[in-house]
Scaffold this motif. Structure first.
Motif, PDB file in Angstrom:
ATOM      1  N   TYR A 343       0.823  -1.210   0.000  1.00 28.30           N
ATOM      2  CA  TYR A 343       0.000   0.000   0.000  1.00 28.30           C
ATOM      3  C   TYR A 343       0.853   1.255   0.000  1.00 28.30           C
ATOM      4  N   HIS A 344       0.286   2.322  -0.550  1.00 22.43           N
ATOM      5  CA  HIS A 344       0.784   3.670  -0.349  1.00 22.43           C
ATOM      6  C   HIS A 344      -0.104   4.326   0.709  1.00 22.43           C
ATOM      7  N   ASN A 345       0.320   5.454   1.233  1.00 22.27           N
ATOM      8  CA  ASN A 345      -0.543   6.184   2.149  1.00 22.27           C
ATOM      9  C   ASN A 345      -1.788   6.667   1.407  1.00 22.27           C
ATOM     10  N   GLY A 346      -2.937   6.599   2.047  1.00 22.72           N
ATOM     11  CA  GLY A 346      -4.204   6.971   1.413  1.00 22.72           C
ATOM     12  C   GLY A 346      -4.661   8.364   1.815  1.00 22.72           C
ATOM     13  N   TYR A 347      -5.611   8.893   1.058  1.00 27.26           N
ATOM     14  CA  TYR A 347      -6.135  10.224   1.378  1.00 27.26           C
ATOM     15  C   TYR A 347      -7.547  10.384   0.834  1.00 27.26           C
ATOM     16  N   GLU A 348      -8.247  11.405   1.357  1.00 19.99           N
ATOM     17  CA  GLU A 348      -9.566  11.805   0.883  1.00 19.99           C
ATOM     18  C   GLU A 348      -9.598  13.322   0.780  1.00 19.99           C
TER      19      GLU A 348
END
Length: 441
Positions: A343-348
């Motif tokens: 995974y990469h870091n996620g965002y919204e």
């Protein structure tokens, strides 16, 4: 143990909520479905989204109760076969409680911080098909065929209760500290059927598992609110990583009925130091999700730390613009089983509008884009976190001086994706939120 690992690999499944990243759920009250850009708002919802902002509320005690209903369609397709779950989640309650007294507030929130309810995949999982290749790579002549499965059921609930205190420093600044308790439970139950044909040997291996994983953890919560004017507000919230050490129990484990057990004493011609039975199990032991569901398995699958920043701006007396963003530190999260490795870091990112029609009615709408940090190397039947676009709409009605009622709805359009094992995943969710807020005099 190796049979257990193989069995678990074939039946592993879980649930993913429609918003947030990894296991997180961003939807913590009914208003979120109208406009998910909640962090910059000051109000009762701030018990979760903007705890520091609750210190700027008028004196009093406020309670908000909410219910979420999710109509979900999840699909996985491989080699012309489709496995589908359309099991709804009709009742997901949550509440907020805020007490404010002269710039100091105490806030509480209860709900489901992660997970996503129940799924029921008709006929099994895509993994049942892909496992044919793993087994046939060990056994000569491609003798193993997946013949079907029952309705594989999974559930995932991370129930939470959090609370804390916020203090206004002056007319512009406030801060908050809090703590969250998380009780996590993940369940799996299902059956997969195969046929085995080698010379005179004809068998119908059958897998049957009923597994439960549980963990408890604590999160630290910190917030700051900056209100430079009556029209403009900024807010920030940070949540520490939640350490969750899962323990697994299998209540109804039957190894192959049929069975592959006969190979345990047959040497493997290609690997004389091992038996065919050992190598069959070894074909799937390396799967990073297998060990999680094995009886007695223990290990971390932590909720990652996250940071949220939001703002609200009243462009007129009746219209307020909202914007916010969430960032999930997935790569830094503790993970014994390797679920986060790729995974990469996620965002919204989200935007929204509040518009007051009159003294009674307020309309709300908004949009959110979610990037989960996932990619084709992370997608699997157990955990396919897809990027998504969310569109929301809702209304508030001021029933009386002390009581506000709210109804909201959202549709979430997921970006379908294909894994490295050639399984195509897709989702679509419709959500309905109902809420009521009461101020005690």
């Amino acid at each position: 143990m190796r049979k257990q690992l193989l069995l678990a690999a074939l039946l592993l499944t879980t649930v993913k909520g429609f918003a947030g990243s990894i296991d997180y759920l961003s939807q913590q009250d009914a208003e979120y479905f109208a406009h998910p850009s909640m962090t910059g708002k000051i109000g009762v919802s701030g018990a979760y989204y903007n705890p520091a902002g609750t210190a700027f509320m008028e004196n009093g005690t406020y309670m908000q109760i909410n219910n979420q209903t999710h109509l979900k369609t999840y699909k996985m397709k491989i080699d012309g076969e489709t496995f589908k779950s359309d099991k709804p989640s009709p009742i997901i309650p949550s509440f907020q409680l805020v007490h404010v007294n002269n710039g100091r507030s105490f806030f509480f929130h209860g709900g489901a911080i992660a997970g996503g309810g129940n799924v029921a995949y008709e006929g099994g999982l895509g993994m049942f098909k892909t496992m044919e290749n793993k087994l046939n790579a060990v056994l000569p002549g491609n003798p193993v065929t997946f013949t079907g499965g029952n309705t594989v059921k999974g559930s995932s609930y991370y129930v939470t209760l959090q609370g804390g205190m916020a203090q206004r420093i002056n007319d512009e600044w406030s801060f908050a500290v809090g703590v969250r308790y998380v009780n996590a439970e993940r369940k799996l139950r299902g059956v997969g059927n195969y046929s085995l044909n080698i010379g005179p040997l004809n068998a119908d291996p059958r897998f049957d598992i009923n597994s439960e994983r549980t963990a408890q953890g604590v999160t630290g919560i910190f917030g700051v609110d900056y209100k430079p004017s009556s029209k403009l507000n900024f807010a920030f919230r940070y949540e520490t990583e939640t350490r969750l050490n899962f323990k697994t129990k299998e209540k109804n484990l039957h190894a192959f009925q049929g069975s592959f057990g006969i190979f345990n004493k047959i040497p493997n011609p290609q690997n004389p130091s091992s038996t065919l039975g050992q190598d069959i199990a070894g074909a799937v032991v390396g799967d990073k999700n297998v060990k999680e569901w094995t009886d007695g398995a223990r290990g971390k699958r932590n909720l990652p730390a996250m940071a949220s920043l939001g703002t609200s701006y009243a462009i007129t007396e009746k219209t307020t613009l909202l914007a916010s963003g969430n960032y999930y530190f997935i790569k830094e999260a503790g993970d014994t089983f390797g679920a986060y490795d790729d995974y990469h870091n996620g965002y919204e990112v989200a935007v929204g509008i509040d518009h007051q029609l009159n003294e009674k009615w307020t309309l709300m709408t908004g949009y959110q884009y979610t990037n989960t940090g996932a990619n084709k190397h992370t997608y699997k039947d157990t955990d396919y976190a897809l990027d998504a676009d969310m569109f929301g709409l809702g209304a508030k009605y001021k029933y009386s001086e002390n009581l506000d009622l709210m109804a909201t709805g959202a549709t979430v359009l997921y970006h379908s994706a294909t894994s490295v094992t050639n399984v195509k995943y897709s989702k679509h969710v419709y959500s309905i939120g109902l809420g009521a807020t009461y101020k005690f005099n």
